[in-house]
Design a protein around this motif. Structure first.
Motif, mmCIF file in Angstrom:
data_model
loop_
_atom_site.group_PDB
_atom_site.id
_atom_site.type_symbol
_atom_site.label_atom_id
_atom_site.label_comp_id
_atom_site.label_asym_id
_atom_site.label_seq_id
_atom_site.Cartn_x
_atom_site.Cartn_y
_atom_site.Cartn_z
ATOM 1 N N LEU A 1 -20.184 -22.583 43.654
ATOM 2 C CA LEU A 1 -21.281 -23.337 44.263
ATOM 3 C C LEU A 1 -22.602 -23.307 43.502
ATOM 4 C CD1 LEU A 1 -20.646 -22.095 47.917
ATOM 5 C CD2 LEU A 1 -20.094 -24.368 47.018
ATOM 6 N N TYR A 2 -22.732 -22.412 42.518
ATOM 7 C CA TYR A 2 -24.020 -22.203 41.851
ATOM 8 C C TYR A 2 -24.530 -23.472 41.151
ATOM 9 C CZ TYR A 2 -27.477 -19.112 39.577
ATOM 10 O OH TYR A 2 -28.617 -18.481 39.177
ATOM 11 N N LEU A 3 -23.758 -24.000 40.204
ATOM 12 C CA LEU A 3 -24.214 -25.168 39.447
ATOM 13 C C LEU A 3 -24.375 -26.409 40.330
ATOM 14 C CD1 LEU A 3 -25.115 -25.933 36.627
ATOM 15 C CD2 LEU A 3 -22.767 -26.650 36.125
ATOM 16 N N PRO A 4 -23.442 -26.679 41.262
ATOM 17 C CA PRO A 4 -23.667 -27.810 42.180
ATOM 18 C C PRO A 4 -24.970 -27.680 42.965
ATOM 19 C CG PRO A 4 -21.378 -27.140 42.267
ATOM 20 C CD PRO A 4 -22.085 -26.114 41.437
ATOM 21 N N PHE A 5 -25.317 -26.435 43.340
ATOM 22 C CA PHE A 5 -26.578 -26.219 44.056
ATOM 23 C C PHE A 5 -27.769 -26.576 43.165
ATOM 24 C CE2 PHE A 5 -30.266 -23.530 44.932
ATOM 25 C CZ PHE A 5 -30.528 -23.886 46.241
ATOM 26 N N ILE A 6 -27.738 -26.137 41.906
ATOM 27 C CA ILE A 6 -28.834 -26.444 40.983
ATOM 28 C C ILE A 6 -28.970 -27.962 40.800
ATOM 29 C CG2 ILE A 6 -29.670 -26.193 38.613
ATOM 30 C CD1 ILE A 6 -29.890 -23.639 40.215
ATOM 31 N N ARG A 7 -27.838 -28.671 40.739
ATOM 32 C CA ARG A 7 -27.877 -30.133 40.591
ATOM 33 C C ARG A 7 -28.582 -30.785 41.783
ATOM 34 N NH1 ARG A 7 -24.552 -32.366 36.696
ATOM 35 N NH2 ARG A 7 -23.068 -30.934 35.699
ATOM 36 N N VAL A 8 -28.237 -30.335 42.984
ATOM 37 C CA VAL A 8 -28.848 -30.902 44.188
ATOM 38 C C VAL A 8 -30.310 -30.475 44.296
ATOM 39 C CG1 VAL A 8 -28.788 -30.914 46.721
ATOM 40 C CG2 VAL A 8 -26.652 -31.020 45.427
ATOM 41 N N TYR A 9 -30.563 -29.220 43.975
ATOM 42 C CA TYR A 9 -31.904 -28.643 44.104
ATOM 43 C C TYR A 9 -32.918 -29.363 43.214
ATOM 44 C CZ TYR A 9 -35.356 -24.883 44.729
ATOM 45 O OH TYR A 9 -36.485 -24.147 45.046
ATOM 46 N N THR A 10 -32.475 -29.743 42.007
ATOM 47 C CA THR A 10 -33.397 -30.359 41.041
ATOM 48 C C THR A 10 -33.229 -31.883 40.957
ATOM 49 O OG1 THR A 10 -31.827 -29.964 39.226
ATOM 50 C CG2 THR A 10 -33.478 -28.256 39.663
ATOM 51 N N PRO B 1 -21.357 -32.346 45.058
ATOM 52 C CA PRO B 1 -22.095 -32.897 46.198
ATOM 53 C C PRO B 1 -23.380 -33.565 45.702
ATOM 54 C CG PRO B 1 -22.348 -30.505 46.103
ATOM 55 C CD PRO B 1 -21.309 -30.867 45.084
ATOM 56 N N ASP B 2 -23.872 -34.552 46.443
ATOM 57 C CA ASP B 2 -25.057 -35.291 46.011
ATOM 58 C C ASP B 2 -26.237 -35.143 46.969
ATOM 59 O OD1 ASP B 2 -24.050 -36.675 48.123
ATOM 60 O OD2 ASP B 2 -23.749 -38.574 47.066
ATOM 61 N N SER B 3 -26.118 -34.202 47.914
ATOM 62 C CA SER B 3 -27.221 -33.933 48.842
ATOM 63 C C SER B 3 -27.064 -32.524 49.399
ATOM 64 C CB SER B 3 -27.218 -34.946 49.993
ATOM 65 O OG SER B 3 -26.071 -34.751 50.815
ATOM 66 N N PHE B 4 -28.131 -32.006 50.021
ATOM 67 C CA PHE B 4 -28.056 -30.663 50.607
ATOM 68 C C PHE B 4 -27.049 -30.622 51.754
ATOM 69 C CE2 PHE B 4 -32.319 -30.019 48.669
ATOM 70 C CZ PHE B 4 -32.031 -28.844 47.983
ATOM 71 N N VAL C 1 -21.822 -28.462 53.588
ATOM 72 C CA VAL C 1 -20.454 -28.635 54.102
ATOM 73 C C VAL C 1 -19.454 -28.015 53.126
ATOM 74 C CG1 VAL C 1 -18.652 -30.313 54.665
ATOM 75 C CG2 VAL C 1 -21.010 -30.700 55.435
ATOM 76 N N GLU C 2 -19.636 -28.315 51.838
ATOM 77 C CA GLU C 2 -18.743 -27.751 50.826
ATOM 78 C C GLU C 2 -18.863 -26.230 50.776
ATOM 79 O OE1 GLU C 2 -18.424 -27.879 45.998
ATOM 80 O OE2 GLU C 2 -18.354 -29.805 47.059
ATOM 81 N N ALA C 3 -20.086 -25.711 50.928
ATOM 82 C CA ALA C 3 -20.298 -24.260 50.889
ATOM 83 C C ALA C 3 -19.571 -23.559 52.033
ATOM 84 C CB ALA C 3 -21.796 -23.959 50.948
ATOM 85 N N ILE C 4 -19.618 -24.142 53.219
ATOM 86 C CA ILE C 4 -18.933 -23.549 54.375
ATOM 87 C C ILE C 4 -17.424 -23.537 54.141
ATOM 88 C CG2 ILE C 4 -18.401 -23.864 56.825
ATOM 89 C CD1 ILE C 4 -21.244 -25.056 57.121
ATOM 90 N N CYS C 5 -16.898 -24.661 53.677
ATOM 91 C CA CYS C 5 -15.451 -24.741 53.402
ATOM 92 C C CYS C 5 -15.060 -23.758 52.288
ATOM 93 C CB CYS C 5 -15.073 -26.163 52.998
ATOM 94 S SG CYS C 5 -15.318 -27.392 54.290
ATOM 95 N N CYS C 6 -15.887 -23.688 51.266
ATOM 96 C CA CYS C 6 -15.616 -22.786 50.148
ATOM 97 C C CYS C 6 -15.632 -21.329 50.607
ATOM 98 C CB CYS C 6 -16.661 -23.005 49.051
ATOM 99 S SG CYS C 6 -16.425 -21.954 47.593
#
Length: 526
Positions: free
Chosen positions: A326-335, A462-465, A470-475
């Motif tokens: 989840l780390y890199l997907p989070f950075i993509r959404v965050y920035t 993912p393209d939004s928080f 949702v992906e984080a919970i499933c993961c």
């Protein structure tokens, strides 16, 4: 009122309070840098982060008072010696007043010289000086008011109260800044208003201690009392802070662009949040281990440590399995939509994960070393660690930039983690190191398995928080399932034993031993 408390019950309550409060503040805090970047730009975020790290270093003028006081309080608290407790706290109060003056002097020096030691920014000298002052309010309240109260709460196994108050104030600080940034309030004024949160925190600590420990006298006779191991604790704090913050110092004083510092801090933000949560769990049980060591019950210490080690490794496996996915997907959404700096750096992301994994293991082992008061014994290793961190990070930065600096830090963190494992097992709990290394090996392989399964399940970014959440919970569910299955296959007896023990602890804490006994008697009568 007696100082004695239930070790098991307070450890679990402290961990629960720590998790709830810290997770809440982490969620709020994650959005603060983004709000600053969006409202004021990456340069402002880099400047603020640099100032915060440097000013945090000034709090080391407390000279190890907190750690030395907590360690000194373990024995009299265990023996319910009120006179000695008050004597220690009275001496601590006087020490904190003196170091508070020193802190203010350092803050004044920083205001005068910091603007001339960094890369050129859009801020005027007066604005930077004002930011130094308002960001410094946090440290001033900690040293002049909070320090003496926090030491007593931590040593008497009320760390949960400390976590709640600190988290509430940090959360309020973050919310105020986010709201002010949203309305584009002048940045210096925004930090001035937000600093009120730390003044409120100081008042809350005073009220909490008076309610929990009304018998404490901070004006007792402390003539000629000296806190043992204060210098050794200071050295440990100084070196630990240097290791943790060396990267920001190198980036700042090499006059790197503030935008690059912002990139580093955004990646470091995730790990800092993780450290905060994991440290809360560790600190929640630290006083319990200190009490156990003070009692001299070696067998119970070994048994408790093994249970703690397995529980920790299961949590470590789950957390870093999720982080790897989840780390890199989070950075993509965050920035998203932030274009004044390049934030998507996969290699940097992988290095941060490895550093975080190594550091978390290192810190977990240090809990027992600190609880045992072995500051002097680990002094040389800490000096080596700090020296290597600075040298390798600087060489790496000059050679390969940000990636090289992180590689240097990773190598040192892995070395120190192994060193702490050896020291803890050999001198504190005195058990075979094979047990700890076996648990780590299981965890590493389990993380690899979890990452492989999760990568096959989650194939798009993912393209939004909302979609990321949702992906984080499933993961999290997938990684927990893989971890449990893996553990039950390769270490079923230990895993089942620990899970059963943990369930029993929860039952005793929230149902209560008296209720359990009462129910048992009723069943016998029937």
């Amino acid at each position: 009122m007696s100082f004695k408390v239930s070790r098991q019950k307070h450890s679990l309550i402290n961990i629960g309070l720590a998790l709830i409060s810290q997770v809440t503040v982490v969620i709020v805090g994650l959005f603060l840098p983004r709000a600053i970047i969006q409202a004021y730009g990456s340069e402002t975020n880099g400047l603020v982060t640099s100032l915060q790290q440097i000013i945090t270093y000034f709090t080391l003028v407390e000279g190890g008072l907190a750690g030395a006081t907590i360690f000194a309080l373990y024995k009299p608290l265990t023996q319910d010696d009120k006179v000695e407790v008050c004597r220690i706290l009275s001496a601590t109060k006087k020490f904190y007043f003196k170091v508070g003056i020193t802190y203010l002097a350092l803050l004044l020096i920083a205001m005068l010289i910091y603007p001339f030691m960094i890369a050129r920014t859009a801020f005027s000298i007066a604005e930077i000086m004002a930011l130094v002052l308002f960001i410094g309010v946090n440290g001033a309240t900690q040293l002049w008011v909070i320090g003496k109260y926090k030491a007593l709460l931590m040593a008497s196994q009320y760390s949960g109260v400390v976590f709640v108050l600190n988290s509430a104030s940090t959360g309020l600080y973050s919310v105020l800044l986010i709201l002010l940034a949203y309305y584009h309030v002048y940045v210096v004024l925004a930090f001035a208003v937000a600093s009120i949160a730390y003044i409120i925190r100081a008042l809350a600590f005073f009220i909490a201690v008076r309610k929990i420990h009304p018998q404490v006298n901070y004006n007792a006779d402390s003539k000629e009392y000296k806190l043992q191991q204060r210098n050794d604790v200071l050295l440990q704090q100084l070196l630990s802070m240097l290791v943790m913050n060396s990267s920001v110092f190198i980036l700042t004083f090499s006059k790197s662009p503030m935008a690059l510092i912002s990139v580093f801090t955004v990646y470091n933000l995730v790990l800092s949040s993780l450290y905060t949560i994991m440290n809360s769990i560790n600190n929640g049980i630290a006083a319990g281990f200190g009490d156990l060591i003070a009692c001299g019950d070696t067998e119970k210490l070994r048994k408790t440590y093994k249970e703690f080690e397995v529980m920790f490794q299961m949590l470590w496996t789950w957390v870093f399995s999720c982080l790897s996915v989840l780390y890199l997907p989070f950075i993509r959404v965050y920035t998203l939509n932030i274009t004044d700096a390049h934030y998507i750096l996969p290699t940097v992301c992988v290095l941060f994960i490895l550093i975080g994994a190594s550091w978390t293991i290192r810190n977990q082992q240090s809990i027992l070393i600190v609880a045992a008061g072995r500051f002097r014994e680990i002094r040389n290793g800490s000096i080596i660690e700090a020296s290597l961190t600075v040298i390798l990070s600087m060489v790496g930065f000059m050679t390969y930039g940000l990636v090289g600096m992180l590689i240097g830090r990773l190598l040192v963190t892995m070395y120190r983690a192994v060193d702490y494992i050896i020291h803890c097992n050999k001198y504190v709990v005195k058990i075979s190191m094979g047990f700890t290394f076996w648990q780590i090996c299981l965890s590493i392989v389990s993380v690899g398995a979890s990452y492989t399964v999760s990568s096959l399940v989650f194939t798009s970014y993912p393209d939004s928080f909302v979609s990321w959440t949702v992906e984080a919970i499933c993961c999290a569910v997938v990684c927990a399932a893989v971890m449990l299955v893996f553990r039950l296959i390769f270490d079923s007896s230990t895993t089942l034993s620990v899970l059963e023990r943990f369930a029993q602890m929860l039952k005793n804490t929230f149902v209560g031993k008296d209720n359990l006994k009462h129910n048992s008697l009723k069943e016998r009568k029937v």
